[in-house]
Each structure stands twice: as structure tokens, then as C-alpha cells.
Motif scaffolding. Structure first.
Motif, PDB file in Angstrom:
ATOM      1  N   LEU A 121       2.643 -10.233  10.116  1.00 35.68           N
ATOM      2  CA  LEU A 121       2.595  -9.650   8.774  1.00 35.68           C
ATOM      3  C   LEU A 121       2.435 -10.711   7.674  1.00 35.68           C
ATOM      4  N   PRO A 122       3.208 -11.808   7.687  1.00 32.39           N
ATOM      5  CA  PRO A 122       2.966 -12.835   6.660  1.00 32.39           C
ATOM      6  C   PRO A 122       1.536 -13.371   6.704  1.00 32.39           C
ATOM      7  N   ALA A 123       1.006 -13.583   7.912  1.00 36.29           N
ATOM      8  CA  ALA A 123      -0.351 -14.112   8.042  1.00 36.29           C
ATOM      9  C   ALA A 123      -1.373 -13.150   7.442  1.00 36.29           C
ATOM     10  N   LEU A 124      -1.228 -11.849   7.722  1.00 38.71           N
ATOM     11  CA  LEU A 124      -2.161 -10.862   7.184  1.00 38.71           C
ATOM     12  C   LEU A 124      -2.076 -10.787   5.661  1.00 38.71           C
ATOM     13  N   GLN A 125      -0.912 -11.123   5.110  1.00 40.43           N
ATOM     14  CA  GLN A 125      -0.740 -11.112   3.655  1.00 40.43           C
ATOM     15  C   GLN A 125      -0.980 -12.490   3.048  1.00 40.43           C
ATOM     16  N   GLN A 126      -1.648 -13.351   3.830  1.00 41.30           N
ATOM     17  CA  GLN A 126      -2.019 -14.714   3.398  1.00 41.30           C
ATOM     18  C   GLN A 126      -0.821 -15.561   2.977  1.00 41.30           C
ATOM     19  N   LYS A 127       0.260 -15.416   3.734  1.00 41.77           N
ATOM     20  CA  LYS A 127       1.465 -16.210   3.494  1.00 41.77           C
ATOM     21  C   LYS A 127       1.781 -17.032   4.750  1.00 41.77           C
ATOM     22  N   PHE A 154      -0.297 -12.570  20.788  1.00 37.99           N
ATOM     23  CA  PHE A 154       1.040 -12.773  20.230  1.00 37.99           C
ATOM     24  C   PHE A 154       1.245 -14.167  19.647  1.00 37.99           C
ATOM     25  N   SER A 155       0.278 -15.048  19.817  1.00 37.49           N
ATOM     26  CA  SER A 155       0.375 -16.375  19.195  1.00 37.49           C
ATOM     27  C   SER A 155      -0.516 -16.488  17.964  1.00 37.49           C
ATOM     28  N   THR A 156      -1.392 -15.501  17.755  1.00 36.65           N
ATOM     29  CA  THR A 156      -2.368 -15.587  16.663  1.00 36.65           C
ATOM     30  C   THR A 156      -1.697 -15.570  15.294  1.00 36.65           C
ATOM     31  N   GLY A 157      -0.623 -14.798  15.130  1.00 40.29           N
ATOM     32  CA  GLY A 157       0.058 -14.725  13.838  1.00 40.29           C
ATOM     33  C   GLY A 157       0.554 -16.069  13.353  1.00 40.29           C
ATOM     34  N   LEU A 158       1.279 -16.777  14.196  1.00 39.90           N
ATOM     35  CA  LEU A 158       1.783 -18.094  13.815  1.00 39.90           C
ATOM     36  C   LEU A 158       0.646 -19.088  13.638  1.00 39.90           C
ATOM     37  N   ALA A 159      -0.398 -18.968  14.483  1.00 37.08           N
ATOM     38  CA  ALA A 159      -1.536 -19.880  14.369  1.00 37.08           C
ATOM     39  C   ALA A 159      -2.229 -19.725  13.013  1.00 37.08           C
ATOM     40  N   VAL A 160      -2.428 -18.482  12.582  1.00 36.65           N
ATOM     41  CA  VAL A 160      -3.052 -18.243  11.274  1.00 36.65           C
ATOM     42  C   VAL A 160      -2.127 -18.704  10.150  1.00 36.65           C
ATOM     43  N   GLN A 161      -0.823 -18.467  10.295  1.00 45.04           N
ATOM     44  CA  GLN A 161       0.126 -18.993   9.298  1.00 45.04           C
ATOM     45  C   GLN A 161      -0.033 -20.504   9.151  1.00 45.04           C
ATOM     46  N   ALA A 162      -0.154 -21.191  10.288  1.00 42.08           N
ATOM     47  CA  ALA A 162      -0.292 -22.652  10.249  1.00 42.08           C
ATOM     48  C   ALA A 162      -1.593 -23.065   9.568  1.00 42.08           C
ATOM     49  N   LEU A 163      -2.679 -22.358   9.881  1.00 42.12           N
ATOM     50  CA  LEU A 163      -3.958 -22.675   9.243  1.00 42.12           C
ATOM     51  C   LEU A 163      -3.887 -22.429   7.737  1.00 42.12           C
ATOM     52  N   ILE A 164      -3.216 -21.351   7.333  1.00 43.43           N
ATOM     53  CA  ILE A 164      -3.019 -21.080   5.908  1.00 43.43           C
ATOM     54  C   ILE A 164      -2.235 -22.219   5.265  1.00 43.43           C
ATOM     55  N   ALA A 165      -1.154 -22.625   5.916  1.00 44.25           N
ATOM     56  CA  ALA A 165      -0.313 -23.693   5.378  1.00 44.25           C
ATOM     57  C   ALA A 165      -1.085 -24.997   5.243  1.00 44.25           C
ATOM     58  N   MET A 166      -2.010 -25.231   6.182  1.00 48.40           N
ATOM     59  CA  MET A 166      -2.783 -26.470   6.163  1.00 48.40           C
ATOM     60  C   MET A 166      -4.050 -26.359   5.321  1.00 48.40           C
ATOM     61  N   GLY A 167      -4.195 -25.234   4.581  1.00 43.00           N
ATOM     62  CA  GLY A 167      -5.284 -25.106   3.629  1.00 43.00           C
ATOM     63  C   GLY A 167      -6.632 -24.801   4.230  1.00 43.00           C
ATOM     64  N   SER A 168      -6.653 -24.161   5.394  1.00 39.15           N
ATOM     65  CA  SER A 168      -7.934 -23.857   6.022  1.00 39.15           C
ATOM     66  C   SER A 168      -8.751 -22.885   5.181  1.00 39.15           C
TER      67      SER A 168
END
Length: 449
Positions: free
Chosen positions: A309-315, A264-278
Motif C-alpha cells: 500500500l505505501p508503494a502504490l501511494q508513492q511512499k 510478495f517482495s515487489t512492495g518493499l522493492a518499489v518502496q526502496a526504488l522510491i526512496a532511492m529516487g528512481s
């Protein structure tokens, strides 16, 4: 897309052609492919688009069954999607502007700290390109804009950190506040952002003895937004160090199965990595872990689905800052689903319920419940037995939570909550979502944080 896929997906004809090229040109092509793979942010390719669309529909359907206040996080995820049902989204926006708005206004009138909810409301409105300067709250005899109230609440949080070394609420809500102000185009006061930078440095994102991945992720998005805004000239090096530390913590928290922290924390974690350009290699396993969870119906809770959902859609939530709401796809239709007939067996399982109040003197109860019932349903059955067990619940965006057990309250203002565990393992789901599938011991403990 993994690098191995990029290098092995060519047809045999193209491979033969490649062999006929001079060696130097071959090397240039291969290096170019590698650069393409590792130069992309967390983006995975295509065969999952239909599955992601089905999740989008599930989230849209949740609007029909939501209980309590409308959820701004759900609205946010719907608005960040590529496909929309604009009439449904407009209806939900109006519900937010009425029901949630009035609830926040009541809290503000009673001098409550609601910076997290206020921030999510701000982000939800911003995702619909709503003019935030027209949104006001009447508190006492004064009417002020939403953003004015958010800035005031953040100042109160900042002052409390200076006084008692922690926010009035918590660093998750504090990070949400920074993010909401930044995404809305408000220059975040250096003193406010510096408190968040310092919290990263001092490793203050703890929940009990564990690192809070949710908080770390939200802080990462907030500080990345501040950095992108270019206004944080004071202590810019410290900002970069904090962002580097956050990224390192997130990646270090990635488990062998791809989850970062927990499901349940993976979604926000991936969002953060996306935001930080990982890069893609840092996200692919986590993306697949979330898809596997979604296929096994792990994310039945709309709040959880709204974060993955945003994380899976690369947002990420930072995407809202540049959203224009023009020429949007309006083809999303959530077809009705036939009601599921419960064919579960009528077998019951015995559950031991241990209540540990702040005094430490435990009380233990036993109750037989139908297999597959939620923990909340099990507690309702136990309460109905009139054996001395009582409880009260309150609602949140994640669903119900226990507020009073056997007459004792665990209050956020006292930094306490009712910690739930099953056979000694902490639950990562709430009382609505955790299902009783086997004989077990549930412990409900009044815990400080």
C-alpha cells in the motif's frame, strides 16, 4: 506516467497549435516534457486513486479480524496513507503500546534477539508522531528507553557479524534496525552501517541459494536514510557504491510481468526504488503488477497489503522521518462487508505430504481435503487421522508457521526452518494463505539457511 502517455495525450487542437510554433520552440517543449517524465521519482497518475482507497479500507478492516499481537507494519501503512480513520488508528496505537510492548519487554527480559520487531514498533510509534523518549522497557531492575534498547540490540548484532560473519537474527532485521534508528533521528554508528555496506559488497543477502529481494530492499531504504542524514562521512564512496549495487540488483530482478522477485517482495522493492529516487519508467510496470495482484485478491494477508500500500501511494518508510501528523484527513470509513457464503463444491482432492527431517529419511502421507482449504487446514486433517504425522505451529506477523514437525524442531537459533514446496516449487505463501486447489505433493523439509 509513461513518456508515451505524456507525448500522446494532447487534444487535436493543442497538436495543431503546436505545429504552428517555430521548430525550435517545439523542440524545447518536447524536451521539457521528456525531462518532466524522467525527472520524476516513481509516481504514476491518477485513475487508480479510488482503487488505492479501497485497499486502504481493506487494511483498516483487518484491524477487526487480526489474531494474536497487533501488527506494527499494518499501523505503519495506515499512518503513511493520505486518508485516515484517526479513532481506529489511535485505538490500534494503544493496543501496540500495551500488548506488543509487553511481548517485546518479555523477550528482552529473556535476552532474546528481537531487533526486527523492536524496529517495526519504533517505526509504528514514529509514524504516529509519538515521543519515543517516553517509551521505556523495564528489564531486570533497570528501565531504559526503547531507542536505548534498539541501539543495544544493534550493537549485539554488529558484534555477532564481526565474530561469526552474520547477525544474530538476519540482515533483513539488521536493516530494519538501521532504518528505525535513522528515521528516529538517531545518528547510526559508522561501525553499524559499515557492516551493512560490507554485506552488500559480499552479497550476503541470500535465502538458501536465492537472493533475498526483501532484504535487499530493506537495506536500500536503510542506507539511503543514512546517506540522506549526511552523517556517514567515513567511506562515503562505499556507501554510494552499495546503494548503486542495491538499485541494480532490484532492477535486474524485475520479471517480464513487472514483479521484482515475486508478488510478495515487489512492495518493499518499489518502496526502496522510491526512496532511492528512481524514475517513473523504472516503477510503472511493478506498480501495475501489484495493482493486478490486488484486484485478484492476492494480498489477503494484512502483512502483505501493509507493504504494497505505501508503494502504490508513492511512499516509502523513509517518509516517516518528515511526517508531522498535522491537519490529517479523517474521512476514511470502512463500510461493513456482507459475509461471503462459501458456495464451493464439496469435492475433495488428494494431497501427498512428504516430510523430510534433518536426517534426510522421508516419510510420506496421503490425505483427502476439501478443495479450497488452506494448507494449514489440510495438515490439521492429516494430523487428526493419527497416522504418525504431527506438527506444532507458532505465530508471526505474517501468520502461522511450522515450528515442529513429527517431533523435530527447526529453530531460527540453529539457522533452520521448515521449507514448503508444492510439486517441487517453493511456496511463497504461508500455511494459512496457500490454498489447496488440485491434487499435489506438498514437501515439508527441514532446511538450513
Amino acid at each position: 506516467m509513461p513518456t508515451s502517455y505524456l507525448l500522446n495525450s494532447s487534444s487535436s487542437h493543442s497538436k495543431d497549435s503546436l505545429r504552428r510554433l517555430p521548430r525550435m520552440l517545439s523542440l524545447v517543449i518536447i524536451v521539457g516534457l521528456l525531462a518532466s517524465a524522467f525527472g520524476k521519482p516513481c509516481v504514476t497518475e491518477g485513475s487508480n486513486s479510488e482503487f488505492h482507497l479501497s485497499l486502504n479500507k481493506n487494511l483498516l478492516r483487518s484491524l477487526e479480524t487480526q489474531e494474536g499481537l497487533p501488527n506494527p507494519s499494518v499501523h505503519l501503512a495506515l499512518r503513511l496513507s493520505d486518508h485516515h480513520n484517526l479513532p481506529k488508528e489511535s485505538e490500534h496505537l494503544n493496543s501496540l503500546k500495551n500488548h506488543l510492548h509487553n511481548d517485546i519487554e518479555s523477550s528482552l527480559s529473556n535476552s532474546k534477539s528481537v531487533v526486527g520487531l523492536l524496529a517495526l514498533y519504533t517505526l509504528a510509534l514514529k509514524s504516529s508522531c509519538y515521543d519515543l523518549n517516553t517509551v521505556t522497557f523495564a528489564v531486570g531492575e533497570m528501565s531504559e528507553t526503547l531507542l536505548t534498547h534498539l541501539k543495544k540490540q544493534m550493537d549485539d548484532e554488529k558484534d555477532n557479524i564481526a565474530f561469526s560473519h552474520r547477525p544474530l537474527t538476519n540482515y533483513y532485521q539488521y536493516s530494519l534496525g538501521v532504518l528505525a534508528l535513522c528515521v528516529s533521528g538517531i545518528r547510526v554508528n559508522n561501525h553499524v552501517s559499515n557492516k551493512l555496506i560490507k554485506a552488500v559488497e559480499l552479497e550476503h543477502f541470500k535465502h538458501g541459494d536465492c537472493e533475498s529481494i526483501d532484504t535487499t530492499a530493506m537495506a536500500g531504504m536503510a542506507l539511503q536514510c543514512v546517506k540522506n542524514g549526511g552523517s556517514h562521512v567515513q567511506n562515503a564512496a562505499e556507501l554510494d557504491t552499495a546503494l548503486g549495487s542495491i538499485k541494480q540488483k532490484l532492477l535486474a530482478s524485475r520479471r517480464a510481468d513487472g514483479h521484482i522477485g515475486n508478488k510478495f517482495s515487489t512492495g518493499l522493492a518499489v518502496q526502496a526504488l522510491i526512496a532511492m529516487g528512481s524514475h517513473v519508467a523504472e516503477c510503472a510496470a511493478s506498480m501495475e503488477a501489484m495493482r493486478a495482484d490486488a484486484r485478484s485478491n492476492t494480498y489477503n494477508n494484512p502483512m502483505a497489503l501493509s507493504q504494497i500500500l505505501p508503494a502504490l501511494q508513492q511512499k516509502s518508510y523513509l517518509t516517516i522521518k518528515s511526517k508531522e501528523c498535522l491537519n490529517e484527513d479523517d474521512t476514511l470509513v470502512a463500510e461493513p462487508i456482507d459475509p461471503v457464503v462459501d458456495l464451493a463444491s464439496k469435492f475433495t482432492v488428494t494431497v501427498m505430504v512428504e516430510v523430510v527431517p534433518s536426517s534426510g529419511v522421508a516419510a510420506v502421507y496421503s490425505v483427502d481435503v476439501p478443495k479450497g482449504d488452506s494448507l494449514l487446514e489440510a495438515l490439521e486433517i492429516l494430523k487428526g487421522k493419527n497416522v504418525g504425522f504431527t506438527f506444532e505451529k507458532e505465530s508471526s506477523l505474517w501468520g502461522n508457521f511450522l515450528s515442529v514437525v513429527n517431533g523435530e524442531q527447526a529453530r531460527q537459533t540453529d539457522r533452520r526452518y521448515w521449507h514448503l514446496s508444492s510439486d517441487g516449487t517453493a511456496l511463497i505463501e504461508g500455511v494459512n494463505d496457500f490454498k489447496i486447489e488440485a491434487v499435489q505433493k506438498i514437501t515439508i523439509k527441514n532446511t538450513s539457511y
